[in-house]
Each structure stands twice: as structure tokens, then as C-alpha cells.
Design a protein around this motif. Structure first.
Motif, PDB file in Angstrom:
ATOM      1  N   ILE A 149      51.892  10.361 -59.624  1.00  0.00           N
ATOM      2  CA  ILE A 149      51.265   9.053 -59.431  1.00  0.00           C
ATOM      3  C   ILE A 149      49.991   9.009 -60.262  1.00  0.00           C
ATOM      4  CG2 ILE A 149      50.152   7.519 -57.747  1.00  0.00           C
ATOM      5  CD1 ILE A 149      51.995   8.835 -55.619  1.00  0.00           C
ATOM      6  N   VAL A 150      49.830   7.955 -61.048  1.00  0.00           N
ATOM      7  CA  VAL A 150      48.617   7.755 -61.847  1.00  0.00           C
ATOM      8  C   VAL A 150      48.051   6.383 -61.529  1.00  0.00           C
ATOM      9  CG1 VAL A 150      47.589   7.691 -64.141  1.00  0.00           C
ATOM     10  CG2 VAL A 150      49.551   9.189 -63.713  1.00  0.00           C
ATOM     11  N   ASP A 151      46.799   6.358 -61.105  1.00  0.00           N
ATOM     12  CA  ASP A 151      46.121   5.090 -60.820  1.00  0.00           C
ATOM     13  C   ASP A 151      46.899   4.274 -59.788  1.00  0.00           C
ATOM     14  OD1 ASP A 151      43.691   3.797 -61.490  1.00  0.00           O
ATOM     15  OD2 ASP A 151      44.776   2.274 -62.619  1.00  0.00           O
ATOM     16  N   GLY A 152      47.502   4.973 -58.840  1.00  0.00           N
ATOM     17  CA  GLY A 152      48.241   4.315 -57.771  1.00  0.00           C
ATOM     18  C   GLY A 152      49.661   3.933 -58.108  1.00  0.00           C
ATOM     19  N   GLN A 153      50.100   4.177 -59.345  1.00  0.00           N
ATOM     20  CA  GLN A 153      51.449   3.805 -59.772  1.00  0.00           C
ATOM     21  C   GLN A 153      52.322   5.052 -59.922  1.00  0.00           C
ATOM     22  OE1 GLN A 153      52.419   0.493 -60.173  1.00  0.00           O
ATOM     23  NE2 GLN A 153      50.374   0.134 -59.311  1.00  0.00           N
TER      24      GLN A 153
END
Length: 438
Positions: free
Chosen positions: A400-404
Motif C-alpha cells: 500500500i502506498v499513500d493509502g492505495q
């Protein structure tokens, strides 16, 4: 989203792990605790039998070099540059750069790296940022600057003013893009390929806009001695005299340091990227990581370039960082929890990334979920030891990166991996043929 039922390593306190859950709200972590109940409409990511920890941070990579992997072996640094890497970079067109960047970033993400500091080549930097924006990584990068030949192809030796002007345009265009995931770094290659005017111009440009400074230093004995012959001083000292040092500066390698340069790095707060895999491959030496840390120097880990490491795996760098220094300092030189810190929040600090690298409320939701199904991670025990000494990219299940969610069940969601591989092979063959490598 609720990440539920995993073994959490929040990295907020050394040695702490517990069975628990992580709740995300937008691009931030909102709660970390035990037995958090799912809320209505909330997606649940089942992390049972998995480790959940902050996404890994790499403080020095070259994704543009990905197409030269397995074609630049058996050389030390300066020969490696002059015989392989500089001709390769000069031969790249914009489609080659795009293919190389997508291959490198896909490898980083599927290997659990959520943030990276990258150095491009002298041209086609937009293609690197475009790949980073699409694939969803948190990425700091900048075009490489060179204006002093040292045998480099003409295409890489740019006019000083024009090179800096292009960097300023690139930074204005990309710094803060991708919802804040993308940032710019001013990146003179190293002392031997840059005039003092270029180095000073890079400092002025970075400080004018609040961008990072990123360069190589003291990587190789011959390089360091040539710098001493040219300048009359050590590499790090000379860079400091030019203004390259401080909280906004990342120096890759720092192997061959003068005695007083350890104190100088600590005093100025300069960040160091420790790249043990590449340093071994190029026979450059071993940076004294325990001494760097004992001196209070900020340090992170990096894989460097695919042609001088053959992989962009943070696990490779962690395993080396946790074992290599035992030869000089004894079996307790660097414990696995410290290695995990270097690969997460310490690396984030080196890059100036705030609220990245820990699982804590309010921090950015950059998270990796590691499965326990790698044989070398069985049968349990200390989780940091399992990850550092037994882990590998094959353990990475979700990212997960930046909530995505960008990787789910080991599958990259933000790009077509088959097409990325196919395109990389096609473009690599084209470049190798152009250079007479095949």
C-alpha cells in the motif's frame, strides 16, 4: 480499509511486535491496535499469518539503468562507468528510458519498496516521473548532471547553464505531483564528472526551491584519490566546501572517508545511503556502518543500480547490512531491528519524508504485508530476524502506498507486468545491439 489479524511491527519502538490491526482513512493511518472492529462499508485486508510493517524506503537507486542488468559485470567503478554505463545511458532514447523506469519501479514495488530516491541520466527525465506517477510509488528523482567529460560520451556532457536550467523546469513540473508522492532532487553525478561551477549551481538551485541534493562520494579508492589529487582534500570535505552537505543532502556510499569526515557528516546532518550489495559487486569496499551510526550520522539503505547489484531488492541490502559488518565489529555489530529501522523510518528521515516509516496514527499509509510462506522465514522466532535474514521479495504479498493498494496477492495492480517485461526485453535488445554487446 482495515488490515486485520497480522503480526504488526510498527517500528515505533525497537523490538515491539504484536498481533493487531491497522485502520486507514484516506492516505493516512487512523488507528493501530488489537481487535479493531470492522466498520460499515470498510474493506478488510486479511493479514493472518503475515507480518505487517511500514513500507520499505530505499535511499539510492538508478531505475534508468535497468536495461543494462547482467551486461556490466566484472568491472570496478570507473571502468564500469566508462566502458558500460556511460555508453549505455548515451544510447538510450525516451522509449528506452520509459521501459527501464517501468521495469525498475515495478521491481521496487513488488519487492515491498514504497519510497525511493532515484538518480536519472542526463536526458528524458520526464519519462521516469511519468512511470513513477502511473505505477504509484513514492518517488524522489532528478536528472543527472555531468559537464566534465572524464571519457564520457558527448551526449552526457552538457552545457552547465543549460543543464541546470532544464533541472529547474523539471522540478517545477514534477515536485509535488502525483498527489505529493513525487519530489525533485538535484543530482550532480560525482566530483570527477562535474565542474565546481556545476556543483555550486546545483547547490543554489536546490536551496532556492527546497529540493534535495543527491550525489555519489567516496565509493572507490581510485575515485577518492583522483578527487584528492584534483582538490587537495577528501571527497566529503570538498563537497562540504562547495555547500553539498546538510539535512537536505544525500551522499551515496561514503566508504573511503578521512577520519575527520565522520564528524563532518554528523555535524552537518548529511544523510548517507549505504549500498552494500553494489559496493561488494564493484569491489569498492565496505562502508563502516556501525561507525557511521555511532557517530550519529543519518543512514538509510539502497540497492543502487541494477547493473552493479543485479537486483533492486531491499531484502538483499538488509541481509548484507545485518551480516557484513560482523567481520570487522563482531557478531553483534548491527541487530536486525536496527536494520529494519534503516530500511524504514531512518531511511525516510534521510530523504526528508515526514511521517513515513512507522505504523502510527496520523502517519502516511505506506504499508507492506509479508507472508510467512517463504521457507527461510519458518518456523517463526524473532520477527525482525525472520524478515532481515530469512525474507526476500517472494514474501511480499500486499503493498500500500499513500493509502492505495498497488500490489495485491503478489500482483501489481497499477501496471501490466507482462507488458512491462516484454517492453523491457525488446528495448534492452535494441540498446545492446546498438552498442555491439550482442
Amino acid at each position: 480499509m482495515l488490515i486485520q489479524g497480522g503480526t504488526l511491527l510498527p517500528l515505533t519502538e525497537k523490538g515491539r511486535s504484536f498481533a493487531g490491526d491497522v485502520r486507514l482513512a484516506g492516505n493516512r493511518i487512523s488507528e493501530v491496535g488489537e481487535h479493531l472492529p470492522p466498520q460499515r462499508g470498510e474493506a478488510v485486508l486479511d493479514a493472518r499469518d503475515c507480518y505487517v510493517l511500514p513500507g520499505f524506503v530505499q535511499t539510492h537507486v538508478h531505475v534508468v539503468q535497468s536495461l543494462a542488468r547482467h551486461r556490466a559485470d566484472g568491472l570496478e567503478l570507473l571502468d564500469w562507468l566508462s566502458q558500460r554505463i556511460w555508453p549505455y545511458e548515451a544510447a538510450l532514447d525516451v522509449e528506452d528510458v520509459a521501459a527501464a523506469a517501468r521495469l525498475g519501479i515495478a521491481e521496487l514495488l513488488t519487492g515491498g519498496t514504497t519510497s525511493a530516491l532515484d538518480m536519472g541520466t542526463t536526458h528524458s527525465q520526464d519519462a521516469i516521473f511519468q512511470a513513477a506517477e502511473q505505477l504509484g510509488i513514492r518517488f524522489i528523482s532528478g536528472k543527472c548532471h555531468m559537464d566534465d567529460g572524464l571519457g564520457a560520451p558527448e551526449r552526457l556532457c552538457e552545457d552547465t547553464g543549460a543543464s541546470l536550467a532544464e533541472a529547474e523546469e523539471l522540478g517545477r513540473r514534477w515536485h509535488g505531483a502525483g498527489g505529493g508522492r513525487l519530489r525533485y532532487a538535484v543530482a550532480p553525478r560525482f566530483v570527477l564528472s562535474c565542474t565546481p561551477a556545476l556543483m555550486k549551481g546545483a547547490v543554489a538551485l536546490a536551496r532556492r526551491h527546497g529540493w534535495l541534493l543527491h550525489t555519489h562520494t567516496s565509493e572507490n579508492h581510485r575515485e577518492t584519490e583522483l578527487v584528492r589529487q584534483r582538490t587537495g582534500t577528501g571527497n566529503v570535505t570538498y563537497l562540504s566546501e562547495l555547500g553539498i552537505g546538510g539535512q537536505d543532502t544525500v551522499l551515496a556510499h561514503c566508504i573511503h572517508l578521512d577520519e575527520d569526515e565522520y564528524a563532518l557528516l554528523a555535524e552537518e546532518g548529511t544523510g548517507v545511503a549505504h549500498c552494500p550489495g553494489a559496493n561488494l559487486k564493484l569491489a569498492s569496499g565496505v562502508a563502516d556502518l556501525p561507525r557511521l551510526l555511532a557517530a550519529g550520522i543519518r543512514v538509510g539503505l539502497g540497492a543502487d543500480g541494477p547493473p552493479c547489484n543485479n537486483r533492486l531488492s531491499i531484502f538483499h541490502e538488509m541481509a548484507l547490512a545485518g551480516t557484513l559488518h560482523n567481520l570487522r565489529h563482531g557478531a553483534t555489530a548491527i541487530d536486525p531491528w536496527t536494520v529494519l529501522e534503516l530500511a524504514t523510518w531512518r531511511g525516510a528521515q534521510v530523504l526528508g519524508l515526514e511521517q513515513v516509516g512507522q505504523l502510527a496514527p496520523g502517519w502516511l499509509a505506506d504499508i507492506v504485508v509479508l507472508g510467512h510462506d517463504a521457507w527461510a522465514m519458518e518456523p517463526g522466532g524473532d520477527p525482525a530476524a525472520a524478515i532481515v535474514f530469512g525474507g526476500g521479495p517472494e514474501a511480499v504479498r500486499d503493498v500500500i502506498v499513500d493509502g492505495q493498494v498497488v500490489v495485491r496477492d503478489r500482483r501489481l495492480l497499477t501496471g501490466d507486468t507482462a507488458e512491462i517485461r516484454r517492453r523491457a526485453r525488446t528495448r534492452a535488445q535494441r540498446v545492446a545491439a546498438k552498442l555491439g554487446w550482442i
